[in-house]
Design an enzyme around this catalytic site. Sequence first.
Site, PDB file in Angstrom:
ATOM      1  N   HIS A 117       0.755  -1.216   0.035  1.00 49.68           N
ATOM      2  CA  HIS A 117      -0.079  -0.050  -0.082  1.00 49.68           C
ATOM      3  C   HIS A 117       0.823   1.334   0.109  1.00 49.68           C
ATOM      4  CE1 HIS A 117      -4.081  -1.836   1.465  1.00 49.68           C
ATOM      5  NE2 HIS A 117      -3.535  -2.571   0.647  1.00 49.68           N
TER       6      HIS A 117
ATOM      7  N   TYR B 171      -9.210   5.447   7.616  1.00 47.96           N
ATOM      8  CA  TYR B 171      -9.540   5.857   8.927  1.00 47.96           C
ATOM      9  C   TYR B 171     -10.479   6.832   8.827  1.00 47.96           C
ATOM     10  CZ  TYR B 171      -5.018   3.179  10.274  1.00 47.96           C
ATOM     11  OH  TYR B 171      -4.355   2.127  10.409  1.00 47.96           O
TER      12      TYR B 171
ATOM     13  N   PRO C 256      -4.366   0.166  18.976  1.00 50.67           N
ATOM     14  CA  PRO C 256      -3.976  -0.358  17.728  1.00 50.67           C
ATOM     15  C   PRO C 256      -4.230   0.704  16.573  1.00 50.67           C
ATOM     16  CG  PRO C 256      -6.253  -1.557  18.459  1.00 50.67           C
ATOM     17  CD  PRO C 256      -5.461  -0.512  19.586  1.00 50.67           C
TER      18      PRO C 256
ATOM     19  N   LYS D 261       0.865  -0.284  15.290  1.00 48.35           N
ATOM     20  CA  LYS D 261       2.250  -0.212  15.674  1.00 48.35           C
ATOM     21  C   LYS D 261       2.702  -1.593  16.469  1.00 48.35           C
ATOM     22  CE  LYS D 261       3.792   3.113  13.611  1.00 48.35           C
ATOM     23  NZ  LYS D 261       3.927   2.551  12.271  1.00 48.35           N
TER      24      LYS D 261
ATOM     25  N   TYR E  83       3.810   6.599  10.508  1.00 50.78           N
ATOM     26  CA  TYR E  83       2.873   5.419  10.043  1.00 50.78           C
ATOM     27  C   TYR E  83       3.666   4.491   9.555  1.00 50.78           C
ATOM     28  CZ  TYR E  83      -1.298   2.805   8.689  1.00 50.78           C
ATOM     29  OH  TYR E  83      -2.089   2.025   8.572  1.00 50.78           O
TER      30      TYR E  83
END
Length: 390
Positions: free
Chosen positions: A72, A199, A291, A295, A383
């Site tokens: 991704h 998200y 979560p 990580k 991220y």
Amino acid sequence: MRTTVGIIGGGPAGLLLARLLHRAGIDCVVLESRSREYVEQRQRAGMLEQGTVDALREAGAAARLDTEGLVHHGIELRFDGERHRVDFPSLTGGRTVTIYAQTEVVKDLVALQLAEGPPLLFEAEALAVEKPESGAPVVRFRHEGRERTLTCDWVAGCDGFHGISRGVLPAGRSYTRAYPYAWLGVLAEVAPSCEELIYARSERGFALHSMRSPSVSRLYLQVPEGTDARDWPDDRVWDELAARFAVGDDWALCRGPITAKSVTPMRAFVHEPMRHGRLLLAGDAAHIVPPTGAKGLNLAVSDVRILARGLVEWHRSGESHVLDHYSELCLQRVWQATRFSDDMTRMLHTRPDGDAFDHQVQLARLRRIAASREAAAELAANYSGLPLPL
Ligand code: RFL
Ligand code: PHB
């Protein structure tokens, strides 16, 4: 039994450590309290940072990951009926992430371990670690109805948040944060409705659209603490997800049969230090994060990379420079990941006691990421994974 490194726990941390040590010619034994079927089915993480993929490659454990993993290049943030994409390669100098389930990482590592060694004992529960301050710590464990001992040069406590290793360390210091909400996670037999993770922040609460493969979706909903998954029949889950992901265009959520449903509390925990004598903690045994930043598994892998380097250095030269600094080296990254996970969690979830002020500040944070390259680059760097400290 005697070995160089006794590893407690056959989750991703313990299994990867065993594999890295085996490749470096260091013998070890892995003790896992559960059955093989249980550890291979436990639904958990899905997003691997580049550094995690590299570590699995270095361990010779990435053959299936390299063919089935979904690379991704970004994530989508949804809020206030809008959508905004954060593009990782252009913001981080080329970094990407890979979607490949933790269940599959574990299956791959277990298969290699059983085929090539070193020993991996299932249904072998560690009961105690004795004499961690000595040069020969001992793990007492129960296997096939008998109590046995494993004498080691080093013990790696990779037994997760509920394991026994952390309790062997003298008091030290612990930091905790409990968030006033939980996640309801579902696995569904339906093609993902998106190409990258979404998200979403809505006034109804947070939602996350992830995936496991081109035909399996993984979705999460923020729910009140203490929620019982049985109160969420499938239609209710899909209706709520659709409402939280709603945007002002023709995007639609595809529904399908739900095959698993579970509730996870949201909390952070860090124990310092991560070493006592010859007992070293790695992964969830030492720290957990909410979560939202994806990580936990990645931190377990970065601890193990540092630990493997230290043990290899000690084995080859007798030097223990890395092991002597193990805790500080890991904790730098642990606290950065904890900070990032906390920021993402606060920015995206609605608090039960939240008011209009909180709502506006959250939206302002999200709009800042949408408007500023610097703000987006900061999210993308964290991220996709900060560098290892060595
Ligand atoms: P694990 O996986 O808990 O493994 C520990 C193992 O030790 C065994 N054990 C014992 N064995 C012998 N003797 C004893 N006394 C023992 N006590 C325990 C256990 O049976 C187990 O097999 O810890 P490890 O290896 O440190 O790995 C950590 C990760 O599992 C965890 O951080 C992640 O799953 C967290 N996480 C995520 N991390 C990510 O990086 N990306 C994600 O996208 C992500 N999503 C998630 C997540 C965790 C979630 N839940 C359920 C907490 C999503 C969710 C919903
Ligand atoms: C997952 O795919 O399970 C997943 C992905 C990203 C997260 C959390 C979980 O932040």
